[in-house]
Design a protein around this motif. Structure first.
Motif, PDB file in Angstrom:
ATOM      1  N   GLY A  60       0.784  -1.228   0.000  1.00 51.66           N
ATOM      2  CA  GLY A  60       0.000   0.000   0.000  1.00 51.66           C
ATOM      3  C   GLY A  60       0.817   1.280   0.000  1.00 51.66           C
ATOM      4  O   GLY A  60       0.247   2.369  -0.103  1.00 51.66           O
ATOM      5  N   THR A  61       2.141   1.166   0.114  1.00 52.46           N
ATOM      6  CA  THR A  61       3.003   2.351   0.095  1.00 52.46           C
ATOM      7  C   THR A  61       4.011   2.237  -1.045  1.00 52.46           C
ATOM      8  O   THR A  61       4.441   1.134  -1.393  1.00 52.46           O
ATOM      9  CB  THR A  61       3.759   2.505   1.432  1.00 52.46           C
ATOM     10  N   PRO A  62       4.411   3.353  -1.631  1.00 54.57           N
ATOM     11  CA  PRO A  62       5.362   3.316  -2.757  1.00 54.57           C
ATOM     12  C   PRO A  62       6.735   2.803  -2.338  1.00 54.57           C
ATOM     13  O   PRO A  62       7.210   3.100  -1.226  1.00 54.57           O
ATOM     14  CB  PRO A  62       5.444   4.788  -3.197  1.00 54.57           C
ATOM     15  N   LEU A  63       7.369   2.064  -3.208  1.00 49.20           N
ATOM     16  CA  LEU A  63       8.704   1.541  -2.931  1.00 49.20           C
ATOM     17  C   LEU A  63       9.696   2.675  -2.676  1.00 49.20           C
ATOM     18  O   LEU A  63      10.577   2.563  -1.823  1.00 49.20           O
ATOM     19  CB  LEU A  63       9.180   0.675  -4.101  1.00 49.20           C
ATOM     20  N   LEU A  64       9.554   3.777  -3.395  1.00 48.93           N
ATOM     21  CA  LEU A  64      10.474   4.901  -3.217  1.00 48.93           C
ATOM     22  C   LEU A  64      10.398   5.440  -1.787  1.00 48.93           C
ATOM     23  O   LEU A  64      11.428   5.746  -1.169  1.00 48.93           O
ATOM     24  CB  LEU A  64      10.153   6.008  -4.217  1.00 48.93           C
ATOM     25  N   ILE A  65       9.186   5.535  -1.239  1.00 48.14           N
ATOM     26  CA  ILE A  65       9.018   5.992   0.142  1.00 48.14           C
ATOM     27  C   ILE A  65       9.658   5.000   1.108  1.00 48.14           C
ATOM     28  O   ILE A  65      10.289   5.381   2.105  1.00 48.14           O
ATOM     29  CB  ILE A  65       7.523   6.176   0.474  1.00 48.14           C
ATOM     30  N   GLN A  66       9.511   3.712   0.823  1.00 50.06           N
ATOM     31  CA  GLN A  66      10.122   2.694   1.680  1.00 50.06           C
ATOM     32  C   GLN A  66      11.644   2.814   1.677  1.00 50.06           C
ATOM     33  O   GLN A  66      12.289   2.681   2.726  1.00 50.06           O
ATOM     34  CB  GLN A  66       9.686   1.309   1.210  1.00 50.06           C
ATOM     35  N   ILE A  67      12.212   3.068   0.516  1.00 49.99           N
ATOM     36  CA  ILE A  67      13.666   3.247   0.425  1.00 49.99           C
ATOM     37  C   ILE A  67      14.100   4.456   1.244  1.00 49.99           C
ATOM     38  O   ILE A  67      15.080   4.401   2.009  1.00 49.99           O
ATOM     39  CB  ILE A  67      14.099   3.416  -1.047  1.00 49.99           C
ATOM     40  N   PHE A  68      13.380   5.556   1.115  1.00 51.38           N
ATOM     41  CA  PHE A  68      13.725   6.767   1.855  1.00 51.38           C
ATOM     42  C   PHE A  68      13.581   6.554   3.365  1.00 51.38           C
ATOM     43  O   PHE A  68      14.407   7.034   4.152  1.00 51.38           O
ATOM     44  CB  PHE A  68      12.843   7.930   1.408  1.00 51.38           C
ATOM     45  N   MET A  69      12.521   5.861   3.778  1.00 55.31           N
ATOM     46  CA  MET A  69      12.303   5.640   5.202  1.00 55.31           C
ATOM     47  C   MET A  69      13.409   4.788   5.805  1.00 55.31           C
ATOM     48  O   MET A  69      13.847   5.028   6.938  1.00 55.31           O
ATOM     49  CB  MET A  69      10.942   4.982   5.436  1.00 55.31           C
ATOM     50  N   ILE A  70      13.878   3.787   5.065  1.00 54.09           N
ATOM     51  CA  ILE A  70      14.952   2.932   5.574  1.00 54.09           C
ATOM     52  C   ILE A  70      16.288   3.667   5.561  1.00 54.09           C
ATOM     53  O   ILE A  70      17.038   3.640   6.542  1.00 54.09           O
ATOM     54  CB  ILE A  70      15.035   1.635   4.748  1.00 54.09           C
ATOM     55  N   TYR A  71      16.582   4.370   4.468  1.00 52.63           N
ATOM     56  CA  TYR A  71      17.893   5.006   4.333  1.00 52.63           C
ATOM     57  C   TYR A  71      18.015   6.280   5.179  1.00 52.63           C
ATOM     58  O   TYR A  71      19.019   6.490   5.857  1.00 52.63           O
ATOM     59  CB  TYR A  71      18.153   5.340   2.859  1.00 52.63           C
ATOM     60  N   TYR A  72      16.985   7.107   5.133  1.00 50.82           N
ATOM     61  CA  TYR A  72      17.043   8.367   5.866  1.00 50.82           C
ATOM     62  C   TYR A  72      16.385   8.290   7.248  1.00 50.82           C
ATOM     63  O   TYR A  72      16.785   9.004   8.173  1.00 50.82           O
ATOM     64  CB  TYR A  72      16.344   9.476   5.067  1.00 50.82           C
ATOM     65  N   ILE A  80      18.892   2.080  16.940  1.00 51.38           N
ATOM     66  CA  ILE A  80      19.477   1.479  15.740  1.00 51.38           C
ATOM     67  C   ILE A  80      20.892   2.012  15.508  1.00 51.38           C
ATOM     68  O   ILE A  80      21.800   1.265  15.137  1.00 51.38           O
ATOM     69  CB  ILE A  80      18.579   1.746  14.522  1.00 51.38           C
ATOM     70  N   ARG A  81      21.090   3.319  15.743  1.00 49.64           N
ATOM     71  CA  ARG A  81      22.420   3.904  15.538  1.00 49.64           C
ATOM     72  C   ARG A  81      23.461   3.282  16.469  1.00 49.64           C
ATOM     73  O   ARG A  81      24.645   3.260  16.142  1.00 49.64           O
ATOM     74  CB  ARG A  81      22.385   5.409  15.772  1.00 49.64           C
ATOM     75  N   HIS A  82      23.031   2.779  17.610  1.00 50.01           N
ATOM     76  CA  HIS A  82      23.967   2.196  18.577  1.00 50.01           C
ATOM     77  C   HIS A  82      23.917   0.675  18.588  1.00 50.01           C
ATOM     78  O   HIS A  82      24.429   0.039  19.514  1.00 50.01           O
ATOM     79  CB  HIS A  82      23.672   2.738  19.979  1.00 50.01           C
ATOM     80  N   SER A  83      23.289   0.103  17.570  1.00 47.85           N
ATOM     81  CA  SER A  83      23.205  -1.358  17.490  1.00 47.85           C
ATOM     82  C   SER A  83      24.197  -1.903  16.482  1.00 47.85           C
ATOM     83  O   SER A  83      24.824  -1.154  15.732  1.00 47.85           O
ATOM     84  CB  SER A  83      21.787  -1.787  17.103  1.00 47.85           C
ATOM     85  N   PHE A  84      24.312  -3.218  16.458  1.00 42.98           N
ATOM     86  CA  PHE A  84      25.222  -3.865  15.500  1.00 42.98           C
ATOM     87  C   PHE A  84      24.742  -3.718  14.058  1.00 42.98           C
ATOM     88  O   PHE A  84      25.494  -3.988  13.120  1.00 42.98           O
ATOM     89  CB  PHE A  84      25.363  -5.353  15.848  1.00 42.98           C
ATOM     90  N   TRP A  86      23.840  -0.896  12.622  1.00 38.18           N
ATOM     91  CA  TRP A  86      24.140   0.418  12.058  1.00 38.18           C
ATOM     92  C   TRP A  86      25.218   0.395  10.971  1.00 38.18           C
ATOM     93  O   TRP A  86      25.090   1.092   9.958  1.00 38.18           O
ATOM     94  CB  TRP A  86      24.504   1.395  13.166  1.00 38.18           C
ATOM     95  N   PRO A  87      26.309  -0.382  11.108  1.00 41.41           N
ATOM     96  CA  PRO A  87      27.299  -0.415  10.011  1.00 41.41           C
ATOM     97  C   PRO A  87      26.695  -0.823   8.667  1.00 41.41           C
ATOM     98  O   PRO A  87      27.185  -0.430   7.616  1.00 41.41           O
ATOM     99  CB  PRO A  87      28.327  -1.450  10.498  1.00 41.41           C
ATOM    100  N   PHE A  88      25.613  -1.605   8.706  1.00 41.61           N
ATOM    101  CA  PHE A  88      24.940  -2.012   7.470  1.00 41.61           C
ATOM    102  C   PHE A  88      23.909  -0.970   7.041  1.00 41.61           C
ATOM    103  O   PHE A  88      23.825  -0.621   5.861  1.00 41.61           O
ATOM    104  CB  PHE A  88      24.256  -3.371   7.660  1.00 41.61           C
ATOM    105  N   LEU A  89      23.129  -0.485   7.999  1.00 43.08           N
ATOM    106  CA  LEU A  89      22.013   0.404   7.656  1.00 43.08           C
ATOM    107  C   LEU A  89      22.453   1.827   7.317  1.00 43.08           C
ATOM    108  O   LEU A  89      21.621   2.634   6.912  1.00 43.08           O
ATOM    109  CB  LEU A  89      20.994   0.417   8.804  1.00 43.08           C
ATOM    110  N   ARG A  90      23.703   2.148   7.494  1.00 37.63           N
ATOM    111  CA  ARG A  90      24.182   3.449   7.039  1.00 37.63           C
ATOM    112  C   ARG A  90      24.799   3.362   5.645  1.00 37.63           C
ATOM    113  O   ARG A  90      25.192   4.360   5.067  1.00 37.63           O
ATOM    114  CB  ARG A  90      25.201   4.019   8.016  1.00 37.63           C
ATOM    115  N   ASP A  91      24.841   2.138   5.116  1.00 36.13           N
ATOM    116  CA  ASP A  91      25.370   1.905   3.773  1.00 36.13           C
ATOM    117  C   ASP A  91      24.200   1.901   2.785  1.00 36.13           C
ATOM    118  O   ASP A  91      23.251   1.137   2.959  1.00 36.13           O
ATOM    119  CB  ASP A  91      26.089   0.550   3.732  1.00 36.13           C
ATOM    120  N   PRO A  92      24.234   2.748   1.751  1.00 42.06           N
ATOM    121  CA  PRO A  92      23.104   2.805   0.810  1.00 42.06           C
ATOM    122  C   PRO A  92      22.820   1.480   0.115  1.00 42.06           C
ATOM    123  O   PRO A  92      21.660   1.192  -0.213  1.00 42.06           O
ATOM    124  CB  PRO A  92      23.518   3.889  -0.184  1.00 42.06           C
TER     125      PRO A  92
END
Length: 228
Positions: A60-72, A80-84, A86-92
């Motif tokens: 029900g939501t656009p893929l582009l919005i999902q990408i932005f929500m995960i990346y930004y 999440i920033r202090h979890s294991f 974060w090294p992955f989730l800060r990588d595009p």
């Protein structure tokens, strides 16, 4: 229109093809496994609610919005920033791949559900009467029929996901579309550049369509019956 420029641009864009194919293949594999898990969850009442809510959210939501929500967006969550993770989730790359997997799983789970529901109850009952085990029924009755029923719809999902990888260019990944955007910014010749990109995506779609068509014929009832 400069044909020589188009040819040169086409060769430049091919440098992004490995990343495009990498994202497409891994997202389909990851999405397929997650989709299978979602269908298994439907066996219970609570699990069914979770699966249906997941499908509703990601379809029900656009893929582009999902990408932005995960990346930004995930970076704004302190836990999440202090979890294991974060090294992955800060990588595009990983953010883009995660978004593609989650999105594909929602669509593929519905395709699988439709294929499984299309399996005739009489065929399963007849297999039980013949003394087949649950695993044998799954292997020789349920999966072959379900896969063949779901394959036409799934081929559309494969093509759609191959094209959807172009959206990861919005988070700085240099796939085919990412390189195309960079080339337009430096040459201001959008028509020729995007024609070259379109040809590459059309070629991918053609190959996938032909390949899945051959696989569908391979799974035809007559041939499968002959192999059984």
């Amino acid at each position: 229109m400069d044909i020589t420029f188009i040819q040169e641009t086409f060769l430049k864009l091919l440098a992004g093809l490995p990343l495009t194919l990498n994202l497409a293949v891994l997202s389909l594999l990851g999405g397929g496994l997650l989709a299978l898990t979602l269908n298994l969850l439907r066996a219970t009442r609570a699990g069914s609610y979770v699966a249906r809510s997941y499908v509703f959210l990601f379809r029900g939501t656009p893929l582009l919005i999902q990408i932005f929500m995960i990346y930004y967006g995930l970076g704004n969550i302190s836990a999440i920033r202090h979890s294991f993770l974060w090294p992955f989730l800060r990588d595009p790359y990983w953010c883009g791949l995660l978004a593609l997997i989650l999105n594909d799983a929602a669509y593929t789970s519905e395709i699988l559900r439709g294929g499984i529901r299309a399996v005739p109850a009489g065929a399963i009952e007849a297999a039980r009467v013949c003394g087949m085990s649950k695993f044998t029924i799954l292997k020789r009755i349920t999966l072959p029929i379900a896969v063949r029923q779901a394959l036409p719809a799934y081929s559309n999902e494969v093509i759609s996901m191959a094209k959807s990888t172009s959206l990861v260019s919005t988070i700085s990944l240099m796939d085919v579309t990412g390189i195309a955007n960079a080339e337009v910014s430096s040459t201001y010749r959008a028509l020729e550049v995007f024609i070259s990109a379109a040809v590459i995506y059309l070629a991918i779609s053609l190959i996938v369509t032909k390949g899945l068509s051959l696989f569908e014929k391979y799974l035809s009832p007559d041939k499968f019956g002959a192999r059984a």
